[in-house]
Design an enzyme around this catalytic site. Structure first.
Site, short mmCIF file in Angstrom:
data_model
loop_
_atom_site.label_atom_id
_atom_site.label_comp_id
_atom_site.label_asym_id
_atom_site.label_seq_id
_atom_site.Cartn_x
_atom_site.Cartn_y
_atom_site.Cartn_z
N ILE A 105 34.26 -18.16 -8.78
CA ILE A 105 34.87 -18.13 -10.27
C ILE A 105 35.52 -19.27 -10.71
O ILE A 105 35.83 -20.06 -9.57
CB ILE A 105 35.81 -16.71 -10.63
CG1 ILE A 105 35.95 -16.55 -11.83
CG2 ILE A 105 37.02 -16.95 -9.40
CD1 ILE A 105 37.15 -15.21 -12.00
N CYS A 106 35.52 -19.68 -11.79
CA CYS A 106 36.25 -20.81 -12.56
C CYS A 106 35.58 -22.07 -12.20
O CYS A 106 34.31 -22.14 -12.33
CB CYS A 106 37.75 -20.59 -12.27
SG CYS A 106 38.82 -21.69 -13.13
N ALA A 107 36.37 -22.81 -11.39
CA ALA A 107 35.76 -24.20 -11.05
C ALA A 107 34.78 -24.19 -9.69
O ALA A 107 33.94 -24.91 -9.33
CB ALA A 107 36.95 -25.10 -10.75
#
Length: 185
Positions: A105-107
């Site tokens: 998730i995210c970066a």
């Protein structure tokens, strides 16, 4: 019983780590929180929350332990710290090669998975703008993207949906729906 490992490194995004740990455990998945650095106390990015890992990645590798899923929270510095770990990269690749669930998730899809070749030829999502850091894969703007054994998501605001997607993949749709209903997602 299905087993998942959550990789933790200093700078992890708190919501993206705690939500899957909580939801997966509620669903009956055995979850191990694992320090990538070996330091058993890991500090979150935004609030400075300290988590004490169940074990270290070095211990997992020594035991040759295998899990059904590896969960990789974001937080830019947390993702960078995971990406900098040779052992984490080797472990994630081993899991991917074995067809296990890879959830990031995210970066983390761009910072951790792309350099390992795991999103190559796959659809993925990540925190807006991070997709520009890689030429790997096909970026989608969906909140959660599932492509085979790869489950990616955008950020803290999508952590609940992402965690439910992991449960559905590991267990089944009914188990995921039950947890979503229980937590009013």
């Amino acid at each position: 019983m299905k087993k998942a490992i959550v990789l933790l490194a200093d700078g992890f995004e708190e919501v993206e780590a705690v939500t899957p740990i909580d939801y997966l455990r509620r669903a009956g998945v055995e979850v191990a929180t694992v320090s990538v650095s070996g330091n058993m106390t890991i500090t979150g990015r935004w609030t400075g929350i300290k988590m004490i890992a169940d074990t270290s990645l070095l211990e997992i590798v020594k035991q040759n332990a295998m899990f059904d899923a590896v969960v990789i929270p974001g937080g830019l510095s947390g993702a960078e710290n995971i990406a900098a770990s040779k052992e984490a990269g080797e472990f994630i690749k081993l899991m991917a090669d074995a067809g296990k669930v890879i959830a990031a998730i995210c970066a983390s899809p761009a910072i951790v998975l792309a350099p390992l070749g795991i999103i190559s030829g796959k659809k993925f999502t990540c925190y807006p703008g991070m997709e520009e850091k890689t030429d790997e894969g096909t970026w989608k703007s969906d909140r959660v993207v599932i492509d085979g054994n790869l489950i990616t998501s955008r950020g803290a605001g999508t952590a609940g949906e992402w965690s439910i997607a992991i449960i559905k993949e590991l267990l089944d749709e009914a188990a995921g729906n039950k947890i979503a209903e229980t937590v009013l997602l």
